[in-house]
Design a protein around this motif. Sequence first.
Motif, mmCIF file in Angstrom:
data_model
loop_
_atom_site.group_PDB
_atom_site.id
_atom_site.type_symbol
_atom_site.label_atom_id
_atom_site.label_comp_id
_atom_site.label_asym_id
_atom_site.label_seq_id
_atom_site.Cartn_x
_atom_site.Cartn_y
_atom_site.Cartn_z
ATOM 1 N N THR A 165 0.879 -1.176 0.000
ATOM 2 C CA THR A 165 0.000 0.000 0.000
ATOM 3 C C THR A 165 0.913 1.222 0.000
ATOM 4 O OG1 THR A 165 -1.606 -1.225 1.308
ATOM 5 C CG2 THR A 165 -1.923 1.147 1.147
ATOM 6 N N ASN A 166 0.890 1.939 -1.100
ATOM 7 C CA ASN A 166 1.836 3.036 -1.294
ATOM 8 C C ASN A 166 1.147 4.378 -1.081
ATOM 9 O OD1 ASN A 166 3.814 4.783 -2.067
ATOM 10 N ND2 ASN A 166 4.179 3.875 -4.078
ATOM 11 N N PHE A 167 1.614 5.150 -0.133
ATOM 12 C CA PHE A 167 1.054 6.480 0.126
ATOM 13 C C PHE A 167 1.977 7.583 -0.389
ATOM 14 C CE2 PHE A 167 -0.512 3.741 3.621
ATOM 15 C CZ PHE A 167 -1.880 3.865 3.427
ATOM 16 N N MET A 168 3.097 7.221 -1.023
ATOM 17 C CA MET A 168 4.083 8.230 -1.434
ATOM 18 C C MET A 168 3.583 9.023 -2.637
ATOM 19 S SD MET A 168 7.736 6.305 -0.913
ATOM 20 C CE MET A 168 7.357 4.850 -1.871
ATOM 21 N N THR A 169 3.893 10.296 -2.627
ATOM 22 C CA THR A 169 3.506 11.149 -3.749
ATOM 23 C C THR A 169 4.553 11.117 -4.858
ATOM 24 O OG1 THR A 169 4.494 13.012 -2.569
ATOM 25 C CG2 THR A 169 2.108 12.704 -2.338
ATOM 26 N N SER A 170 5.752 10.656 -4.553
ATOM 27 C CA SER A 170 6.784 10.626 -5.600
ATOM 28 C C SER A 170 7.708 9.421 -5.387
ATOM 29 C CB SER A 170 7.591 11.922 -5.589
ATOM 30 O OG SER A 170 8.206 12.095 -4.322
ATOM 31 N N GLY A 171 7.098 8.285 -5.127
ATOM 32 C CA GLY A 171 7.909 7.096 -4.893
ATOM 33 C C GLY A 171 7.242 5.840 -5.399
ATOM 34 N N LEU A 172 8.071 4.852 -5.732
ATOM 35 C CA LEU A 172 7.579 3.577 -6.256
ATOM 36 C C LEU A 172 8.087 2.429 -5.388
ATOM 37 C CD1 LEU A 172 8.093 3.827 -10.132
ATOM 38 C CD2 LEU A 172 5.911 3.686 -8.912
ATOM 39 N N VAL A 173 7.230 1.435 -5.200
ATOM 40 C CA VAL A 173 7.632 0.196 -4.520
ATOM 41 C C VAL A 173 7.303 -0.931 -5.492
ATOM 42 C CG1 VAL A 173 7.393 -1.254 -2.478
ATOM 43 C CG2 VAL A 173 6.959 1.202 -2.310
ATOM 44 N N GLU A 174 8.302 -1.647 -5.920
ATOM 45 C CA GLU A 174 8.066 -2.692 -6.912
ATOM 46 C C GLU A 174 8.629 -4.021 -6.432
ATOM 47 O OE1 GLU A 174 8.213 -0.455 -11.151
ATOM 48 O OE2 GLU A 174 10.087 -0.510 -10.023
ATOM 49 N N ALA A 175 7.852 -5.057 -6.673
ATOM 50 C CA ALA A 175 8.354 -6.395 -6.360
ATOM 51 C C ALA A 175 9.444 -6.757 -7.368
ATOM 52 C CB ALA A 175 7.215 -7.403 -6.429
ATOM 53 N N VAL A 176 10.505 -7.358 -6.870
ATOM 54 C CA VAL A 176 11.605 -7.778 -7.737
ATOM 55 C C VAL A 176 11.433 -9.256 -8.050
ATOM 56 C CG1 VAL A 176 14.099 -8.039 -7.922
ATOM 57 C CG2 VAL A 176 13.142 -6.061 -6.738
ATOM 58 N N VAL A 177 11.319 -9.562 -9.334
ATOM 59 C CA VAL A 177 11.171 -10.970 -9.735
ATOM 60 C C VAL A 177 12.483 -11.684 -9.437
ATOM 61 C CG1 VAL A 177 10.729 -12.536 -11.657
ATOM 62 C CG2 VAL A 177 9.552 -10.321 -11.532
ATOM 63 N N PRO A 178 12.404 -12.793 -8.701
ATOM 64 C CA PRO A 178 13.656 -13.480 -8.333
ATOM 65 C C PRO A 178 14.414 -13.953 -9.574
ATOM 66 C CG PRO A 178 11.744 -14.491 -7.277
ATOM 67 C CD PRO A 178 11.231 -13.492 -8.236
ATOM 68 N N VAL A 179 15.708 -13.664 -9.591
ATOM 69 C CA VAL A 179 16.577 -14.120 -10.679
ATOM 70 C C VAL A 179 17.487 -15.197 -10.109
ATOM 71 C CG1 VAL A 179 18.377 -13.437 -12.300
ATOM 72 C CG2 VAL A 179 16.528 -11.853 -11.744
ATOM 73 N N PRO A 180 17.575 -16.390 -10.759
ATOM 74 C CA PRO A 180 18.430 -17.443 -10.210
ATOM 75 C C PRO A 180 19.869 -16.983 -10.031
ATOM 76 C CG PRO A 180 17.069 -18.294 -11.997
ATOM 77 C CD PRO A 180 16.903 -16.806 -11.989
ATOM 78 N N GLU A 181 20.461 -17.394 -8.954
ATOM 79 C CA GLU A 181 21.859 -17.077 -8.680
ATOM 80 C C GLU A 181 22.745 -17.873 -9.638
ATOM 81 O OE1 GLU A 181 22.992 -14.950 -6.334
ATOM 82 O OE2 GLU A 181 20.916 -14.418 -5.847
ATOM 83 N N PRO A 182 23.994 -17.451 -9.875
ATOM 84 C CA PRO A 182 24.900 -18.188 -10.757
ATOM 85 C C PRO A 182 25.063 -19.654 -10.346
ATOM 86 C CG PRO A 182 25.822 -16.052 -10.229
ATOM 87 C CD PRO A 182 24.576 -16.196 -9.426
ATOM 88 N N GLU A 183 25.084 -19.912 -9.017
ATOM 89 C CA GLU A 183 25.242 -21.298 -8.557
ATOM 90 C C GLU A 183 24.054 -22.156 -8.999
ATOM 91 O OE1 GLU A 183 25.001 -18.859 -5.447
ATOM 92 O OE2 GLU A 183 26.598 -18.166 -6.777
ATOM 93 N N GLU A 184 22.856 -21.509 -8.981
ATOM 94 C CA GLU A 184 21.662 -22.264 -9.373
ATOM 95 C C GLU A 184 21.742 -22.600 -10.864
ATOM 96 O OE1 GLU A 184 17.764 -20.979 -7.840
ATOM 97 O OE2 GLU A 184 18.885 -19.464 -6.726
ATOM 98 N N TYR A 185 22.196 -21.638 -11.664
ATOM 99 C CA TYR A 185 22.372 -21.918 -13.098
ATOM 100 C C TYR A 185 23.343 -23.090 -13.289
ATOM 101 C CZ TYR A 185 19.936 -17.808 -14.940
ATOM 102 O OH TYR A 185 18.989 -16.905 -15.294
ATOM 103 N N ALA A 186 24.454 -23.048 -12.535
ATOM 104 C CA ALA A 186 25.478 -24.092 -12.662
ATOM 105 C C ALA A 186 24.898 -25.456 -12.297
ATOM 106 C CB ALA A 186 26.663 -23.761 -11.754
ATOM 107 N N MET A 187 24.108 -25.479 -11.238
ATOM 108 C CA MET A 187 23.530 -26.738 -10.793
ATOM 109 C C MET A 187 22.572 -27.292 -11.855
ATOM 110 S SD MET A 187 21.873 -27.429 -7.086
ATOM 111 C CE MET A 187 23.254 -26.743 -6.234
ATOM 112 N N MET A 188 21.808 -26.397 -12.474
ATOM 113 C CA MET A 188 20.879 -26.833 -13.518
ATOM 114 C C MET A 188 21.635 -27.411 -14.710
ATOM 115 S SD MET A 188 17.620 -24.296 -13.793
ATOM 116 C CE MET A 188 18.371 -22.723 -13.480
ATOM 117 N N LEU A 189 22.760 -26.750 -15.056
ATOM 118 C CA LEU A 189 23.564 -27.238 -16.186
ATOM 119 C C LEU A 189 24.126 -28.621 -15.907
ATOM 120 C CD1 LEU A 189 25.483 -24.052 -17.391
ATOM 121 C CD2 LEU A 189 23.829 -25.433 -18.687
ATOM 122 N N VAL A 190 24.644 -28.800 -14.673
ATOM 123 C CA VAL A 190 25.200 -30.105 -14.291
ATOM 124 C C VAL A 190 24.130 -31.175 -14.389
ATOM 125 C CG1 VAL A 190 26.123 -31.443 -12.352
ATOM 126 C CG2 VAL A 190 27.018 -29.155 -12.827
ATOM 127 N N GLY A 191 22.935 -30.864 -13.881
ATOM 128 C CA GLY A 191 21.827 -31.806 -13.907
ATOM 129 C C GLY A 191 21.462 -32.179 -15.333
#
Lengths: 207, 278
Positions: free
Chosen positions: A162-188
């Motif tokens: 719930t945003n009451f700011m007159t000049s501000g934004l609050v945005e959810a950040v879509v999770p981005v896989p960490e490099p280790e997760e990418y590596a694990m997926m590649l190994v799999g």
Amino acid sequence: MKLKVFIFALLALALGLVRPAAADLVYSVNINTSSISNSFGALDFTFAGGIPTPPEGSVKIFDLVTVDGLGPQLSGSGGVSLSNAPGYNNYFSPILYGTSLSFKLSFSGQIVTSPNPGAGLSSFAFSLLDQGQNPVLVSSDNNPGGFAFTIDIGGDGQGTVTNFMTSGLVEAVVPVPEPEEYAMMLVGAAMVGFQVRRKHKVNQKIS
Amino acid sequence: MAFWIQKRILQFLPFETPLLGIFGGQPYDGDASYNSIGAYWSDGFTGYGGVQFDIRDTSDNWHSANDLSWNNVPVGTWVHLAFVWDTKGIEGSTDRLRIYRDGQLVANNSDAFNGVFSNNNAVKILGHHAYSRFGKPTAYLDNIVIYDYAKTDFSDRFDENPIPTSPFCEGKVSAKVTTSGFLYSRKTKTYLSTVTVKNTGSEYVNGPVSVVFDKLPAGVSLLNPSGTSLGSPYAVIPSLSAAPDVFAPNQSVSFPVQLNATGPIKFTNTVCSGSLVP
């Protein structure tokens, strides 16, 4: 032999396809503070659980950047953490406002990984204050507390902003896989590919 | 005659609240139905005020013992009352009438008289003023015991339910109450939260519907409550504040609350329909 192949394939799939059960809820906050630039004030962060007591959880405030101003030292991923345990969980810091202010919030713990639909909410509030601790850059409509914004983490583990700011934004950040997760997926994926190829060769020899 | 009684309103007001006949008859019912021995809760206009115990003697004269401190007895608390009489004097004293409350002597009358006026009227238990009735009882009665002697020691009395700690409401609503986190506002110097109430029952409930904040810890208080019920503050839900408002099964309503707190906030809650006993 077939059982061995089956177990090997399962292990490979587990490594490659299974990601962590639930990621933290991350929000990015960007506020234009140019209209109050060069004025002193304070930032107020607070986090609290409702009733019935929700599962444990915490919020981390990090990557705080004050452009052309002087803010609290919350740069990098270290930041400050507040829990939702009963009581007064608060971080309050003076600031010399610049032209903009940004920071990130990361909610973690059982409120995200094992939420309880029957419990109360865990609520976070951020306030932008002037030197007299009066709210600034916010609308007063339906906002008796003078908060800049609030985020409620519900019984589904999701956040509601719930945003009451007159000049501000609050945005959810879509999770981005960490490099280790990418590596694990590649190994799999490689293990699955190897096993399929090996089985194919064995079949060719038999035939 | 001894029994337990629980007040449902604090005090009777002349012409506003009905007089309560405890036993023997109904005030203003007329001599034809009034018994020769009786007690009622008077309002000070009819009778002397408080609980009044009357005996009509053989010469058609009335003798009364009056417990005026009855008006200080809190609402919703079970108390033990006993009306004792002996025309020869109680326990060898000159007292002919006595009222005991919770085992303590609280009123007496020592008028000398020889006997009780004889009639065959039935002894009524609990009745309201003849022309000013409430739709609900102004007192509850329980465990009535009648002795054939002037008993004065009631230490062996049955212990009625302990003093209730929960607020009284006309009807409890099956509901689930949850709140958002209690966020401290530096603007108001108070904690703010949103209370959500869901009707988990199968019945439609008429307003007003209230949420009672029970067992708040010391140092925690609800700001601007709609009232208090047995010491617990309550808030009438704004969207369900009047009789035409209906709270449907599975419906959820939310409203903001503000609290002062010097420590962690916690409470139990009761959701009530109708009015609450103050």
